[in-house]
Design an enzyme around this catalytic site. Structure first.
Site, PDB file in Angstrom:
ATOM      1  N   CYS A  80     -40.737  27.023   7.291  1.00 40.83           N
ATOM      2  CA  CYS A  80     -40.717  27.737   8.564  1.00 40.83           C
ATOM      3  C   CYS A  80     -39.355  28.413   8.747  1.00 40.83           C
ATOM      4  O   CYS A  80     -38.460  28.280   7.914  1.00 40.83           O
ATOM      5  CB  CYS A  80     -41.008  26.777   9.722  1.00 40.83           C
ATOM      6  SG  CYS A  80     -39.625  25.670  10.108  1.00 40.83           S
ATOM      7  N   GLU A 139     -38.688  19.874   4.589  1.00 45.49           N
ATOM      8  CA  GLU A 139     -37.686  20.603   3.812  1.00 45.49           C
ATOM      9  C   GLU A 139     -36.270  20.234   4.243  1.00 45.49           C
ATOM     10  O   GLU A 139     -35.384  20.043   3.403  1.00 45.49           O
ATOM     11  CB  GLU A 139     -37.896  22.121   3.955  1.00 45.49           C
ATOM     12  CG  GLU A 139     -39.219  22.608   3.412  1.00 45.49           C
ATOM     13  CD  GLU A 139     -40.374  22.545   4.410  1.00 45.49           C
ATOM     14  OE1 GLU A 139     -41.444  23.106   4.100  1.00 45.49           O
ATOM     15  OE2 GLU A 139     -40.224  21.936   5.499  1.00 45.49           O
ATOM     16  N   CYS A 177     -36.430  25.842   8.730  1.00 47.81           N
ATOM     17  CA  CYS A 177     -36.160  25.335   7.383  1.00 47.81           C
ATOM     18  C   CYS A 177     -35.592  26.436   6.491  1.00 47.81           C
ATOM     19  O   CYS A 177     -34.716  26.188   5.662  1.00 47.81           O
ATOM     20  CB  CYS A 177     -37.427  24.750   6.780  1.00 47.81           C
ATOM     21  SG  CYS A 177     -38.028  23.299   7.685  1.00 47.81           S
TER      22      CYS A 177
END
Length: 154
Positions: free
Chosen positions: A84, A56, A87
């Site tokens: 996560c 990402e 990100c």
């Protein structure tokens, strides 16, 4: 949106397969603006030794490198995995308004964990939370995870 989401998720799955082939977790991400892919990311934290090389983040860096820094707040992100926490911070910082992902990420997911950066509205400069859709191409994403887990257990 469902057919469109599957189309873009298949692009992400292709990137995730490349990540897996390089020994990384199978994550692929893209940013889409007006039907055009403006940024791509292939998970490479493990192979490069740089933990910030999540798919990402690399998709965002790619879009910025392609001249779209001022348009990230209009782009959609598609990714095989729930972003996560790291990100998610970057997504919120750039105000990406919509996230579509395949499989959830227990414990450190930016939506489903106790650290739900994607859904909080407690940081004023981030503005409104993004729209989030999960479970797109879930079986394919989970299959890649299983393949990656098998490599770890060898």
């Amino acid at each position: 949106m469902h057919k469109e989401a599957e189309y873009y998720m298949h692009q992400c799955l292709s990137l995730a397969n490349m990540a897996l082939a390089a020994g990384n977790p199978p994550v692929g991400a893209i940013l889409v603006l007006d039907g055009n892919i403006i940024g791509t990311g292939i998970e490479s934290g493990k192979s490069t030794g740089d933990i910030t090389n999540h798919a990402e983040i690399l998709a965002i860096r790619s879009a910025i490198g392609n001249g779209y820094a001022d348009h990230l707040h209009e782009a959609y992100m598609f990714t095989t995995h729930e972003p996560c926490i790291m990100c998610s911070y970057m997504i919120r910082h750039h105000r990406i308004p919509e996230i579509v992902y395949g499989t959830a990420v227990p414990y450190i997911g930016g939506l489903t964990s106790q650290f739900s950066l994607l859904s909080t509205e407690d940081v004023p400069k981030w503005g409104s939370k993004p729209m989030i859709t999960g479970g797109i191409c879930l079986e394919e994403c989970n299959l890649l995870n299983s393949q990656f887990s098998a490599t770890l257990n060898k």
